[in-house]
Design a protein around this motif. Sequence first.
Motif, short mmCIF file in Angstrom:
data_model
loop_
_atom_site.label_atom_id
_atom_site.label_comp_id
_atom_site.label_asym_id
_atom_site.label_seq_id
_atom_site.Cartn_x
_atom_site.Cartn_y
_atom_site.Cartn_z
N ASP A 1 17.06 -18.89 -8.56
CA ASP A 1 17.71 -19.89 -9.41
C ASP A 1 17.30 -21.31 -9.04
O ASP A 1 17.11 -22.14 -9.91
N TRP A 2 17.16 -21.57 -7.75
CA TRP A 2 16.94 -22.94 -7.27
C TRP A 2 15.47 -23.34 -7.21
O TRP A 2 15.17 -24.54 -7.24
N CYS A 3 14.56 -22.41 -7.09
CA CYS A 3 13.18 -22.74 -6.75
C CYS A 3 12.23 -22.39 -7.88
O CYS A 3 11.17 -21.77 -7.68
N LEU A 4 12.59 -22.82 -9.09
CA LEU A 4 11.76 -22.62 -10.26
C LEU A 4 11.40 -23.96 -10.88
O LEU A 4 12.14 -24.93 -10.77
N GLY A 5 10.24 -23.99 -11.56
CA GLY A 5 9.82 -25.19 -12.26
C GLY A 5 10.45 -25.31 -13.63
O GLY A 5 11.31 -24.50 -14.01
N PRO A 6 10.04 -26.30 -14.41
CA PRO A 6 10.67 -26.56 -15.71
C PRO A 6 10.59 -25.38 -16.68
O PRO A 6 11.48 -25.20 -17.50
N ALA B 1 6.36 -22.85 -5.43
CA ALA B 1 6.17 -22.54 -4.01
C ALA B 1 6.68 -23.65 -3.10
O ALA B 1 7.21 -23.37 -2.01
N ALA B 2 6.53 -24.91 -3.51
CA ALA B 2 6.97 -26.02 -2.66
C ALA B 2 8.48 -26.02 -2.50
O ALA B 2 9.02 -26.25 -1.40
N LEU B 3 9.20 -25.75 -3.59
CA LEU B 3 10.66 -25.71 -3.51
C LEU B 3 11.12 -24.51 -2.66
O LEU B 3 12.05 -24.64 -1.85
N GLN B 4 10.47 -23.38 -2.84
CA GLN B 4 10.82 -22.21 -2.03
C GLN B 4 10.58 -22.48 -0.55
O GLN B 4 11.40 -22.11 0.30
N ARG B 5 9.48 -23.14 -0.24
CA ARG B 5 9.16 -23.45 1.16
C ARG B 5 10.21 -24.38 1.76
O ARG B 5 10.61 -24.22 2.92
N ALA B 6 10.70 -25.35 0.97
CA ALA B 6 11.72 -26.27 1.49
C ALA B 6 13.00 -25.53 1.83
O ALA B 6 13.61 -25.76 2.89
#
Length: 304
Positions: free
Chosen positions: A223-228, A234-239
Motif C-alpha cells: 500500500d505504501w510503496c507504490l508509484g502514481p 523500489a526506492a520507497l520500499q528500500r526506505a
Amino acid sequence: MTVFTALTDTQIQSLLSRQQLTLVSSRPISEGIENSNYMLEARRANGIPVALVLTLFERLSAEQLPWFIRLTHALQARGLPVPAPLGGEAALMEMAGKPALLVPKLAGAHVRHASPGQLATLGRALATLHLSPLTTDGAPPGPEQQLQALVATHLPALPEAARSRAGPLLERWWAAPATPVLCHGDLFRDNVLFSGARLTGLLDFYNAGFASAEYDLAITINDWCLGPQRQPNAALQRALLDGYQQLRPLDSAARRRLPLALAIAALRFWLSRLESAAETPVFGPGRKDPAEFEQLFAIRAAAA
C-alpha cells in the motif's frame, strides 16, 4: 459513507453516558471496510472537549475482543502511538446488538504520498511491533488463518489464469512457514497517522495476530510503496525496509521470501475486497476497488 449500522445521536449518547461524557456531534467515517466507525466530539463533565472514535464490530464477536483490548494497552505501554479503548476492563460495550468500543482520536492525518523519512519511521514502528511479545491465549484467527479462509471461499471464483498463478504460489508459501511474530495485518495508509515527520497513530488492530514478519511487511509495502500508477517503487520500499532493519534485521531466509510474500499479500487483499463487495450493501458510495489488487497481484506474481 462506509457504515453498516446507522446510529442516532440518542443511541451514541447512551454509550457516552457510561463514561460521563456528553455528545456534541457525530459523523460516520468513510475509511474502513469491515466495521462501522463514527467520529465523535464530546465534552467531559468539567466541560473539557474530547475527540473519540466509536467502532461497532460487524464481524468480531464480543468473546474475541478482550484480546484486542489487551493488545492495544500492551503496545501503548511499549511506547507505540496506539489508541487504547476507554473504560479499562469495562471497555467492551454493546450497541444495536453489536459489540462496541470507544477510543481516543489521535492527532495527525493520513498521508497519501509518504516521504522516505516517513517510511523509515513507519518501518521502525513495524519492527517494534514485531518485537513485542503477547500471549496467543484468547487470540482470534490471525493473518494466516484469514488468508486460508479467503482462499478456500473465494479463490475458485477468480479467472482461470489467476487461479493458475495463485495455486503454485500458495503451495510454495505454505510449504515453508516462517517463525510467527505479532503482526498488524492491515497497516494501510488509512490506519496510520502522521503529523509532519512524526508518527502519531497506528490504528485498527482488528486484523492483528501471529504470522511471519515478511508477510506483514508485504501487506504494508503493497500500500505504501507504490508509484502514481500503482506500480512498485523500489526506492520507497528500500526506505521502509531500511527503517525496519535498524531495529530488526531480516535474515537471508526472510529476504528471499519477501517477493513471494508480496504476491501472497496482494492476493489476500484482492480476495478480501471481493468478499466485501459481495456482502450486504452499505450506506453511501460503497467499497474499495478489488481491481487495484488484481492488477498488483499480477505484477507481484510475475516477480515471485
